[in-house]
Design a protein around this motif. Structure first.
Motif, PDB file in Angstrom:
ATOM      1  N   CYS A 159       0.843  -1.200   0.000  1.00  0.00           N
ATOM      2  CA  CYS A 159       0.000   0.000   0.000  1.00  0.00           C
ATOM      3  C   CYS A 159       0.881   1.253   0.000  1.00  0.00           C
ATOM      4  N   LYS A 160       1.984   1.199   0.720  1.00  0.00           N
ATOM      5  CA  LYS A 160       2.914   2.338   0.739  1.00  0.00           C
ATOM      6  C   LYS A 160       3.591   2.515  -0.608  1.00  0.00           C
ATOM      7  N   ILE A 161       3.895   1.426  -1.313  1.00  0.00           N
ATOM      8  CA  ILE A 161       4.461   1.529  -2.660  1.00  0.00           C
ATOM      9  C   ILE A 161       3.422   2.127  -3.605  1.00  0.00           C
ATOM     10  N   VAL A 162       2.183   1.658  -3.522  1.00  0.00           N
ATOM     11  CA  VAL A 162       1.101   2.202  -4.357  1.00  0.00           C
ATOM     12  C   VAL A 162       0.941   3.698  -4.100  1.00  0.00           C
ATOM     13  N   ALA A 163       1.052   4.123  -2.842  1.00  0.00           N
ATOM     14  CA  ALA A 163       0.889   5.530  -2.466  1.00  0.00           C
ATOM     15  C   ALA A 163       2.143   6.357  -2.750  1.00  0.00           C
ATOM     16  N   LYS A 164       3.180   5.719  -3.296  1.00  0.00           N
ATOM     17  CA  LYS A 164       4.452   6.379  -3.634  1.00  0.00           C
ATOM     18  C   LYS A 164       5.190   6.880  -2.392  1.00  0.00           C
ATOM     19  N   GLU A 165       4.900   6.251  -1.227  1.00  0.00           N
ATOM     20  CA  GLU A 165       5.610   6.584   0.008  1.00  0.00           C
ATOM     21  C   GLU A 165       6.932   5.831   0.095  1.00  0.00           C
ATOM     22  N   ILE A 166       7.011   4.706  -0.597  1.00  0.00           N
ATOM     23  CA  ILE A 166       8.223   3.892  -0.665  1.00  0.00           C
ATOM     24  C   ILE A 166       8.543   3.734  -2.146  1.00  0.00           C
ATOM     25  N   PRO A 167       9.811   3.979  -2.529  1.00  0.00           N
ATOM     26  CA  PRO A 167      10.143   3.873  -3.957  1.00  0.00           C
ATOM     27  C   PRO A 167      10.143   2.428  -4.449  1.00  0.00           C
ATOM     28  N   ALA A 168       9.810   2.279  -5.714  1.00  0.00           N
ATOM     29  CA  ALA A 168       9.844   0.984  -6.389  1.00  0.00           C
ATOM     30  C   ALA A 168      10.109   1.256  -7.866  1.00  0.00           C
ATOM     31  N   THR A 169      10.644   0.255  -8.536  1.00  0.00           N
ATOM     32  CA  THR A 169      10.861   0.365  -9.970  1.00  0.00           C
ATOM     33  C   THR A 169       9.591  -0.096 -10.679  1.00  0.00           C
ATOM     34  N   VAL A 170       8.754   0.851 -11.010  1.00  0.00           N
ATOM     35  CA  VAL A 170       7.465   0.568 -11.632  1.00  0.00           C
ATOM     36  C   VAL A 170       7.676   0.263 -13.109  1.00  0.00           C
ATOM     37  N   VAL A 171       7.077  -0.828 -13.571  1.00  0.00           N
ATOM     38  CA  VAL A 171       7.188  -1.188 -14.985  1.00  0.00           C
ATOM     39  C   VAL A 171       5.873  -0.996 -15.731  1.00  0.00           C
ATOM     40  N   LEU A 172       4.751  -0.966 -15.012  1.00  0.00           N
ATOM     41  CA  LEU A 172       3.454  -0.772 -15.660  1.00  0.00           C
ATOM     42  C   LEU A 172       2.449  -0.342 -14.599  1.00  0.00           C
ATOM     43  N   GLU A 173       1.556   0.564 -14.985  1.00  0.00           N
ATOM     44  CA  GLU A 173       0.529   1.027 -14.063  1.00  0.00           C
ATOM     45  C   GLU A 173      -0.771   1.224 -14.829  1.00  0.00           C
ATOM     46  N   ASP A 226      -5.217   2.068 -13.947  1.00  0.00           N
ATOM     47  CA  ASP A 226      -6.026   2.761 -12.947  1.00  0.00           C
ATOM     48  C   ASP A 226      -6.131   1.967 -11.651  1.00  0.00           C
ATOM     49  N   ARG A 227      -6.162   0.616 -11.770  1.00  0.00           N
ATOM     50  CA  ARG A 227      -6.403  -0.204 -10.575  1.00  0.00           C
ATOM     51  C   ARG A 227      -5.279  -1.165 -10.229  1.00  0.00           C
ATOM     52  N   THR A 228      -4.186  -1.188 -11.011  1.00  0.00           N
ATOM     53  CA  THR A 228      -3.086  -2.103 -10.717  1.00  0.00           C
ATOM     54  C   THR A 228      -1.747  -1.385 -10.825  1.00  0.00           C
ATOM     55  N   LEU A 229      -0.752  -1.978 -10.186  1.00  0.00           N
ATOM     56  CA  LEU A 229       0.615  -1.468 -10.249  1.00  0.00           C
ATOM     57  C   LEU A 229       1.551  -2.665 -10.369  1.00  0.00           C
ATOM     58  N   ALA A 230       2.504  -2.586 -11.284  1.00  0.00           N
ATOM     59  CA  ALA A 230       3.489  -3.653 -11.479  1.00  0.00           C
ATOM     60  C   ALA A 230       4.877  -3.065 -11.255  1.00  0.00           C
ATOM     61  N   PHE A 231       5.672  -3.741 -10.422  1.00  0.00           N
ATOM     62  CA  PHE A 231       7.007  -3.247 -10.097  1.00  0.00           C
ATOM     63  C   PHE A 231       7.965  -4.417  -9.914  1.00  0.00           C
ATOM     64  N   ARG A 232       9.248  -4.152 -10.090  1.00  0.00           N
ATOM     65  CA  ARG A 232      10.271  -5.197  -9.998  1.00  0.00           C
ATOM     66  C   ARG A 232      10.427  -5.691  -8.562  1.00  0.00           C
ATOM     67  N   ASP A 233      10.587  -7.001  -8.414  1.00  0.00           N
ATOM     68  CA  ASP A 233      10.834  -7.605  -7.109  1.00  0.00           C
ATOM     69  C   ASP A 233      12.240  -7.217  -6.659  1.00  0.00           C
ATOM     70  N   VAL A 234      12.411  -6.885  -5.387  1.00  0.00           N
ATOM     71  CA  VAL A 234      13.728  -6.483  -4.884  1.00  0.00           C
ATOM     72  C   VAL A 234      14.664  -7.673  -4.697  1.00  0.00           C
ATOM     73  N   ASP A 235      14.126  -8.893  -4.707  1.00  0.00           N
ATOM     74  CA  ASP A 235      14.933 -10.109  -4.584  1.00  0.00           C
ATOM     75  C   ASP A 235      14.530 -11.067  -5.706  1.00  0.00           C
ATOM     76  N   PRO A 236      14.901 -10.730  -6.953  1.00  0.00           N
ATOM     77  CA  PRO A 236      14.406 -11.501  -8.098  1.00  0.00           C
ATOM     78  C   PRO A 236      14.869 -12.951  -8.089  1.00  0.00           C
ATOM     79  N   GLN A 237      13.931 -13.841  -8.442  1.00  0.00           N
ATOM     80  CA  GLN A 237      14.199 -15.270  -8.510  1.00  0.00           C
ATOM     81  C   GLN A 237      14.347 -15.751  -9.956  1.00  0.00           C
TER      82      GLN A 237
END
Length: 114
Positions: free
Chosen positions: A7-21, A23-34
């Motif tokens: 929720c904090k990432i969605v609210a832009k309170e915590i940074p994330a590498t967003v790849v797609l957004e 109106d109702r979804t957000l996609a961002f890179r995992d910080v520990d990619p598998q």
């Protein structure tokens, strides 16, 4: 939810590498990619797990899946194959109680994981 990481990432309170957004979804890179491609897709509204997402109605579950596929296309793994994973509950490895789809690809993915 005030203490939810996603929720904090969605609210832009915590940074994330967003790849797609959308109106109702957000996609961002995992910080520990598998895998070479490892992107998380979340609904912007808080839903605890896949069961809650399924009960949300309004086509939200389908939109999360459509966003996941759009990420796979954008990342270049749609044609070769990709995996979608929803972990539901701590016993299944869900560490953040906000439903999220893992989009994994870019290498051979065997099952069961080893």
């Amino acid at each position: 939810m005030t203490d939810c990481l996603f929720c904090k990432i969605v609210a832009k309170e915590i940074p994330a590498t967003v790849v797609l957004e959308t109106d109702r979804t957000l996609a961002f890179r995992d910080v520990d990619p598998q895998a070479p491609t490892h992107v998380l897709v979340v609904p912007k509204a808080h839903h605890e797990d896949a069961a809650a997402l399924g009960g949300a109605g309004g086509g939200l579950a389908g939109e999360v899946l459509a966003t996941a596929h759009a990420v796979a296309v954008q990342e270049g793994v749609a044609d070769t194959g990709y995996r979608l994973v929803f972990n539901t509950g701590p016993g299944a490895g869900q560490t953040v109680p906000h439903v999220h789809a893992h989009v994994l690809g870019g290498r051979g993915l065997t099952w069961p994981p080893g």
